[in-house]
Design an enzyme around this catalytic site. Structure first.
Site, mmCIF file in Angstrom:
data_model
loop_
_atom_site.group_PDB
_atom_site.id
_atom_site.type_symbol
_atom_site.label_atom_id
_atom_site.label_comp_id
_atom_site.label_asym_id
_atom_site.label_seq_id
_atom_site.Cartn_x
_atom_site.Cartn_y
_atom_site.Cartn_z
ATOM 1 C CG ASN A 1 54.733 66.491 36.460
ATOM 2 O OD1 ASN A 1 54.532 65.289 36.615
ATOM 3 N ND2 ASN A 1 54.493 67.372 37.409
ATOM 4 C CB VAL B 1 57.907 75.725 35.842
ATOM 5 C CG1 VAL B 1 59.131 76.598 35.586
ATOM 6 C CG2 VAL B 1 56.994 76.368 36.881
ATOM 7 C CG HIS C 1 60.559 71.197 37.605
ATOM 8 N ND1 HIS C 1 60.238 71.872 36.453
ATOM 9 C CD2 HIS C 1 59.382 70.783 38.139
ATOM 10 C CE1 HIS C 1 58.936 71.869 36.298
ATOM 11 N NE2 HIS C 1 58.381 71.198 37.307
ATOM 12 C CG MET C 2 63.861 64.653 40.316
ATOM 13 S SD MET C 2 65.479 63.900 40.602
ATOM 14 C CE MET C 2 65.834 63.225 38.996
ATOM 15 C CG HIS C 3 58.030 67.708 41.459
ATOM 16 N ND1 HIS C 3 57.355 68.755 42.025
ATOM 17 C CD2 HIS C 3 57.849 67.840 40.117
ATOM 18 C CE1 HIS C 3 56.776 69.488 41.084
ATOM 19 N NE2 HIS C 3 57.057 68.949 39.914
HETATM 20 P P1 5GP Z 1 55.334 71.226 37.517
HETATM 21 O O1 5GP Z 1 53.840 71.233 37.646
HETATM 22 O O2 5GP Z 1 55.816 72.113 36.387
HETATM 23 O O3 5GP Z 1 55.936 69.848 37.468
HETATM 24 O O4 5GP Z 1 55.876 71.834 38.876
HETATM 25 C C1 5GP Z 1 56.217 73.171 39.040
HETATM 26 C C2 5GP Z 1 56.454 73.378 40.512
HETATM 27 O O5 5GP Z 1 57.128 74.606 40.696
HETATM 28 C C3 5GP Z 1 55.168 73.443 41.334
HETATM 29 O O6 5GP Z 1 55.188 72.433 42.337
HETATM 30 C C4 5GP Z 1 55.181 74.847 41.922
HETATM 31 O O7 5GP Z 1 54.678 74.902 43.225
HETATM 32 C C5 5GP Z 1 56.657 75.213 41.859
HETATM 33 N N1 5GP Z 1 56.925 76.638 41.702
HETATM 34 C C6 5GP Z 1 56.371 77.453 40.766
HETATM 35 N N2 5GP Z 1 56.840 78.704 40.888
HETATM 36 C C7 5GP Z 1 57.721 78.684 41.927
HETATM 37 C C8 5GP Z 1 58.536 79.695 42.535
HETATM 38 O O8 5GP Z 1 58.558 80.857 42.154
HETATM 39 N N3 5GP Z 1 59.325 79.287 43.572
HETATM 40 C C9 5GP Z 1 59.339 78.006 44.027
HETATM 41 N N4 5GP Z 1 60.145 77.726 45.054
HETATM 42 N N5 5GP Z 1 58.587 77.029 43.464
HETATM 43 C C10 5GP Z 1 57.780 77.370 42.430
#
Ligand code: 5GP
Length: 116
Positions: free
Chosen positions: A88, A97, A101-103
């Site tokens: 994203n 965040v 990051h790659m989900h």
């Molecule tokens: P985004 O919405 O930025 O693409 O995804 C951020 C991801 O980071 C979310 O799926 C959220 O659950 C995960 N995330 C946020 N904070 C933490 C954390 O402290 N530890 C872990 N393991 N995942 C996190």
């Protein structure tokens, strides 16, 4: 200079996370709020806030993110059934965040891509 996020602390092991892989370029760990039976995040060790900030010098790291995704999918037993990789970018992309990051999502049929 970009501001660090919680992901930098995870890389440095200053806060707990279920780290499934780490090397000189990338770290991978399980998402704290999994949206599928397998939900991992693969991130560069270098702080790159968004996809818009990726430079040519980061190409090796970006490639490593994909080879690690492939390896983790195999280890997780989801490679043959299939999985989804998502990155994203910024507000409209739903990025929360600001450390790219790659989900890696899998373990059940994910269906077609859905948007907001
Ligand atoms: P985004 O919405 O930025 O693409 O995804 C951020 C991801 O980071 C979310 O799926 C959220 O659950 C995960 N995330 C946020 N904070 C933490 C954390 O402290 N530890 C872990 N393991 N995942 C996190």
């Amino acid at each position: 200079m970009a501001e660090e996020t919680i992901f930098s602390k995870i890389i440095r092991k200053e806060i707990p996370a279920d780290i499934v892989y780490q090397d000189d370029l990338v770290t991978a760990f399980r998402d704290i709020n999994p949206r599928a039976p397998s939900h991992m995040l693969i991130i560069p060790n270098k702080l790159i806030p968004t996809v818009n900030d990726i430079e040519a010098e980061d190409e090796a790291t970006m490639g490593r993110m994909f080879t690690v995704a492939r390896k983790l999918a195999e280890e997780e037993g989801i490679a043959d059934d299939g999985y989804r990789l998502i990155m994203n970018c910024n507000n409209y992309g739903g990025q929360e965040v600001y450390h790219i990051h790659m989900h890696l999502l899998g373990g059940r049929p994910l269906g077609p891509i859905t948007v907001g």
